[in-house]
Design a protein around this motif. Sequence first.
Motif, PDB file in Angstrom:
ATOM      1  N   TYR A   1     -59.948 -31.373   0.181  1.00 19.32           N
ATOM      2  CA  TYR A   1     -60.762 -31.828  -0.953  1.00 19.32           C
ATOM      3  C   TYR A   1     -60.392 -33.245  -1.419  1.00 19.32           C
ATOM      4  O   TYR A   1     -60.083 -33.472  -2.591  1.00 19.32           O
ATOM      5  CB  TYR A   1     -60.645 -30.840  -2.123  1.00 19.32           C
ATOM      6  N   PRO A   2     -60.422 -34.217  -0.501  1.00 19.20           N
ATOM      7  CA  PRO A   2     -60.037 -35.579  -0.881  1.00 19.20           C
ATOM      8  C   PRO A   2     -60.956 -36.204  -1.923  1.00 19.20           C
ATOM      9  O   PRO A   2     -60.521 -37.101  -2.662  1.00 19.20           O
ATOM     10  CB  PRO A   2     -60.107 -36.343   0.448  1.00 19.20           C
ATOM     11  N   ASP A   3     -62.211 -35.759  -2.001  1.00 21.15           N
ATOM     12  CA  ASP A   3     -63.149 -36.335  -2.975  1.00 21.15           C
ATOM     13  C   ASP A   3     -63.112 -35.618  -4.320  1.00 21.15           C
ATOM     14  O   ASP A   3     -63.418 -36.220  -5.347  1.00 21.15           O
ATOM     15  CB  ASP A   3     -64.582 -36.278  -2.420  1.00 21.15           C
ATOM     16  N   GLN A   4     -62.746 -34.362  -4.333  1.00 19.08           N
ATOM     17  CA  GLN A   4     -62.747 -33.595  -5.578  1.00 19.08           C
ATOM     18  C   GLN A   4     -61.379 -33.616  -6.279  1.00 19.08           C
ATOM     19  O   GLN A   4     -61.312 -33.666  -7.505  1.00 19.08           O
ATOM     20  CB  GLN A   4     -63.141 -32.135  -5.308  1.00 19.08           C
ATOM     21  N   LEU A   5     -60.303 -33.550  -5.512  1.00 20.24           N
ATOM     22  CA  LEU A   5     -58.962 -33.450  -6.076  1.00 20.24           C
ATOM     23  C   LEU A   5     -58.169 -34.704  -5.729  1.00 20.24           C
ATOM     24  O   LEU A   5     -57.465 -34.757  -4.722  1.00 20.24           O
ATOM     25  CB  LEU A   5     -58.250 -32.194  -5.549  1.00 20.24           C
ATOM     26  N   ASN A   6     -58.303 -35.715  -6.578  1.00 18.63           N
ATOM     27  CA  ASN A   6     -57.685 -37.006  -6.250  1.00 18.63           C
ATOM     28  C   ASN A   6     -57.238 -37.760  -7.504  1.00 18.63           C
ATOM     29  O   ASN A   6     -57.338 -38.987  -7.572  1.00 18.63           O
ATOM     30  CB  ASN A   6     -58.667 -37.867  -5.452  1.00 18.63           C
ATOM     31  N   LEU A   7     -56.746 -37.035  -8.505  1.00 18.08           N
ATOM     32  CA  LEU A   7     -56.358 -37.671  -9.765  1.00 18.08           C
ATOM     33  C   LEU A   7     -54.986 -38.342  -9.683  1.00 18.08           C
ATOM     34  O   LEU A   7     -54.151 -37.986  -8.854  1.00 18.08           O
ATOM     35  CB  LEU A   7     -56.309 -36.619 -10.877  1.00 18.08           C
ATOM     36  N   TYR A   8     -54.760 -39.299 -10.590  1.00 23.10           N
ATOM     37  CA  TYR A   8     -53.436 -39.861 -10.867  1.00 23.10           C
ATOM     38  C   TYR A   8     -52.702 -40.314  -9.606  1.00 23.10           C
ATOM     39  O   TYR A   8     -51.514 -40.067  -9.429  1.00 23.10           O
ATOM     40  CB  TYR A   8     -52.583 -38.857 -11.649  1.00 23.10           C
ATOM     41  N   GLY A   9     -53.432 -40.980  -8.730  1.00 18.26           N
ATOM     42  CA  GLY A   9     -52.793 -41.569  -7.561  1.00 18.26           C
ATOM     43  C   GLY A   9     -52.329 -40.592  -6.508  1.00 18.26           C
ATOM     44  O   GLY A   9     -51.404 -40.902  -5.750  1.00 18.26           O
ATOM     45  N   ASP A  10     -52.955 -39.420  -6.428  1.00 21.26           N
ATOM     46  CA  ASP A  10     -52.484 -38.446  -5.441  1.00 21.26           C
ATOM     47  C   ASP A  10     -52.628 -38.946  -4.006  1.00 21.26           C
ATOM     48  O   ASP A  10     -51.903 -38.492  -3.112  1.00 21.26           O
ATOM     49  CB  ASP A  10     -53.238 -37.114  -5.600  1.00 21.26           C
ATOM     50  N   ARG A  11     -53.541 -39.891  -3.767  1.00 21.43           N
ATOM     51  CA  ARG A  11     -53.655 -40.466  -2.424  1.00 21.43           C
ATOM     52  C   ARG A  11     -52.397 -41.243  -2.052  1.00 21.43           C
ATOM     53  O   ARG A  11     -52.154 -41.506  -0.872  1.00 21.43           O
ATOM     54  CB  ARG A  11     -54.875 -41.378  -2.332  1.00 21.43           C
ATOM     55  N   GLY A  12     -51.607 -41.621  -3.063  1.00 21.92           N
ATOM     56  CA  GLY A  12     -50.353 -42.298  -2.770  1.00 21.92           C
ATOM     57  C   GLY A  12     -49.431 -41.467  -1.910  1.00 21.92           C
ATOM     58  O   GLY A  12     -48.625 -41.997  -1.135  1.00 21.92           O
ATOM     59  N   ASN A  13     -49.532 -40.146  -2.025  1.00 18.64           N
ATOM     60  CA  ASN A  13     -48.723 -39.274  -1.178  1.00 18.64           C
ATOM     61  C   ASN A  13     -49.140 -39.388   0.285  1.00 18.64           C
ATOM     62  O   ASN A  13     -48.296 -39.425   1.185  1.00 18.64           O
ATOM     63  CB  ASN A  13     -48.849 -37.824  -1.652  1.00 18.64           C
ATOM     64  N   ILE A  14     -50.447 -39.450   0.524  1.00 18.83           N
ATOM     65  CA  ILE A  14     -50.946 -39.612   1.888  1.00 18.83           C
ATOM     66  C   ILE A  14     -50.528 -40.966   2.447  1.00 18.83           C
ATOM     67  O   ILE A  14     -50.066 -41.076   3.595  1.00 18.83           O
ATOM     68  CB  ILE A  14     -52.480 -39.476   1.921  1.00 18.83           C
ATOM     69  N   LEU A  15     -50.696 -42.024   1.646  1.00 19.23           N
ATOM     70  CA  LEU A  15     -50.343 -43.369   2.099  1.00 19.23           C
ATOM     71  C   LEU A  15     -48.858 -43.463   2.445  1.00 19.23           C
ATOM     72  O   LEU A  15     -48.484 -44.135   3.416  1.00 19.23           O
ATOM     73  CB  LEU A  15     -50.694 -44.390   1.016  1.00 19.23           C
ATOM     74  N   THR A  16     -48.032 -42.790   1.664  1.00 13.96           N
ATOM     75  CA  THR A  16     -46.594 -42.827   1.922  1.00 13.96           C
ATOM     76  C   THR A  16     -46.255 -42.142   3.235  1.00 13.96           C
ATOM     77  O   THR A  16     -45.478 -42.668   4.047  1.00 13.96           O
ATOM     78  CB  THR A  16     -45.831 -42.155   0.769  1.00 13.96           C
ATOM     79  N   LEU A  17     -46.818 -40.970   3.474  1.00 12.37           N
ATOM     80  CA  LEU A  17     -46.560 -40.271   4.728  1.00 12.37           C
ATOM     81  C   LEU A  17     -47.048 -41.088   5.917  1.00 12.37           C
ATOM     82  O   LEU A  17     -46.355 -41.185   6.948  1.00 12.37           O
ATOM     83  CB  LEU A  17     -47.242 -38.897   4.712  1.00 12.37           C
ATOM     84  N   ARG A  18     -48.218 -41.698   5.778  1.00 13.61           N
ATOM     85  CA  ARG A  18     -48.759 -42.511   6.868  1.00 13.61           C
ATOM     86  C   ARG A  18     -47.839 -43.696   7.170  1.00 13.61           C
ATOM     87  O   ARG A  18     -47.525 -43.997   8.328  1.00 13.61           O
ATOM     88  CB  ARG A  18     -50.163 -43.008   6.525  1.00 13.61           C
ATOM     89  N   ARG A  19     -47.395 -44.384   6.117  1.00  9.32           N
ATOM     90  CA  ARG A  19     -46.564 -45.573   6.298  1.00  9.32           C
ATOM     91  C   ARG A  19     -45.204 -45.220   6.886  1.00  9.32           C
ATOM     92  O   ARG A  19     -44.691 -45.913   7.770  1.00  9.32           O
ATOM     93  CB  ARG A  19     -46.387 -46.289   4.948  1.00  9.32           C
ATOM     94  N   ARG A  20     -44.601 -44.134   6.420  1.00  7.58           N
ATOM     95  CA  ARG A  20     -43.275 -43.768   6.919  1.00  7.58           C
ATOM     96  C   ARG A  20     -43.339 -43.313   8.375  1.00  7.58           C
ATOM     97  O   ARG A  20     -42.370 -43.478   9.123  1.00  7.58           O
ATOM     98  CB  ARG A  20     -42.642 -42.697   6.030  1.00  7.58           C
ATOM     99  N   CYS A  21     -44.448 -42.764   8.788  1.00  2.76           N
ATOM    100  CA  CYS A  21     -44.652 -42.464  10.205  1.00  2.76           C
ATOM    101  C   CYS A  21     -44.868 -43.752  10.997  1.00  2.76           C
ATOM    102  O   CYS A  21     -44.267 -43.945  12.069  1.00  2.76           O
ATOM    103  CB  CYS A  21     -45.838 -41.528  10.384  1.00  2.76           C
ATOM    104  N   GLN A  22     -45.723 -44.613  10.480  1.00  2.04           N
ATOM    105  CA  GLN A  22     -46.051 -45.856  11.177  1.00  2.04           C
ATOM    106  C   GLN A  22     -44.801 -46.691  11.451  1.00  2.04           C
ATOM    107  O   GLN A  22     -44.638 -47.252  12.531  1.00  2.04           O
ATOM    108  CB  GLN A  22     -47.045 -46.671  10.346  1.00  2.04           C
ATOM    109  N   MET A  23     -43.902 -46.767  10.476  1.00  5.41           N
ATOM    110  CA  MET A  23     -42.701 -47.578  10.631  1.00  5.41           C
ATOM    111  C   MET A  23     -41.743 -47.003  11.663  1.00  5.41           C
ATOM    112  O   MET A  23     -40.797 -47.684  12.091  1.00  5.41           O
ATOM    113  CB  MET A  23     -41.997 -47.713   9.274  1.00  5.41           C
ATOM    114  N   ARG A  24     -41.982 -45.766  12.070  1.00  7.53           N
ATOM    115  CA  ARG A  24     -41.145 -45.142  13.098  1.00  7.53           C
ATOM    116  C   ARG A  24     -41.884 -44.969  14.414  1.00  7.53           C
ATOM    117  O   ARG A  24     -41.378 -44.333  15.336  1.00  7.53           O
ATOM    118  CB  ARG A  24     -40.668 -43.772  12.597  1.00  7.53           C
TER     119      ARG A  24
END
Length: 308
Positions: free
Chosen positions: A21-44
């Motif tokens: 539910y990325p469009d319905q449940l996305n309050l208070y910067g919750d996408r920041g969690n996705i961005l963090t996981l993506r970046r920490r994978c990318q750097m490795r």
Amino acid sequence: MTQSFKSPFNQSLTLTLGHLYPDQLNLYGDRGNILTLRRRCQMRGIELRVVGLGMGDALAPDEYDLLFIGGGQDKEQAPVAQDLYEVKGIGLWAAIEDDMPVLAVCGGYQLLAHYYRPAEGPDMRGLGVFDAWTIHRGWRSQRCVGDIAISWNGSTLVGFENHGGQTYLGTAKPLGRVLKGYGNNAEDHSEGAIYRNTFGTYMHGSLLPKNPHFADYLLDLALRRKYGARLDMLSTEEPEASNGANHSGLSLISGSTNGIVPTATLVQKSTILLTQLDDKLEWEAHASILERLGLHSEAAAVLRRLKG
């Protein structure tokens, strides 16, 4: 410098994350969690594929390695609750029972418990993953808003919470103990809940950006679940490999904790794939929140370990 790791069978390491539910449940910067996981994978050099699962989309558990569900307002939660129960429930339960890592924040956390009783309208039925329930006592009741810090696995987690509902645990184990803030209900000092590798919390999208050790913990669970049997076999075959490295170029390190948390409190098995990253800024942000909340000794401990 980004490093690219291979599995023992010379395959690139990949993970697939299902974002519910990325469009319905996305309050208070919750996408920041996705961005963090993506970046920490990318750097490795690890590929993280993110797949959105919206209303009406079935959840096939064998297509994902970890799952995330964020928070939303009550008006968005009602249709999501029905879809989660009727459309995604069987697949989600199968994934959870198979120890897939799942992070559920705020509204997502509430919908993985037995039910959510909103300030107005009927109860929203949850999946009952956590033995817990949530009650909103009305719009005039005090909301739980602000920075929060909890104890977790010998360290701390910090974040931001904003919820009107109060969650009460039955037999469910809490994620951590509240040091400052409200947590589940502002009464019993509990925050979040755990079932197998599923983690519910009221800490929003600042959770993983400000807690690199928890982000890596989730990634470690996902990698060990997908590649762990082969890595354990490899580690057993080469017990004398020096400096945690072997002939395949894998980094066999006991804990990706950036020197902050004792490995024994985080990792049940010894073989994982995560090398340490330069998390100086993340830990300084973590310590800053601890200072702001008056947790000076905890903040000083973080900074001492960072310097060390």
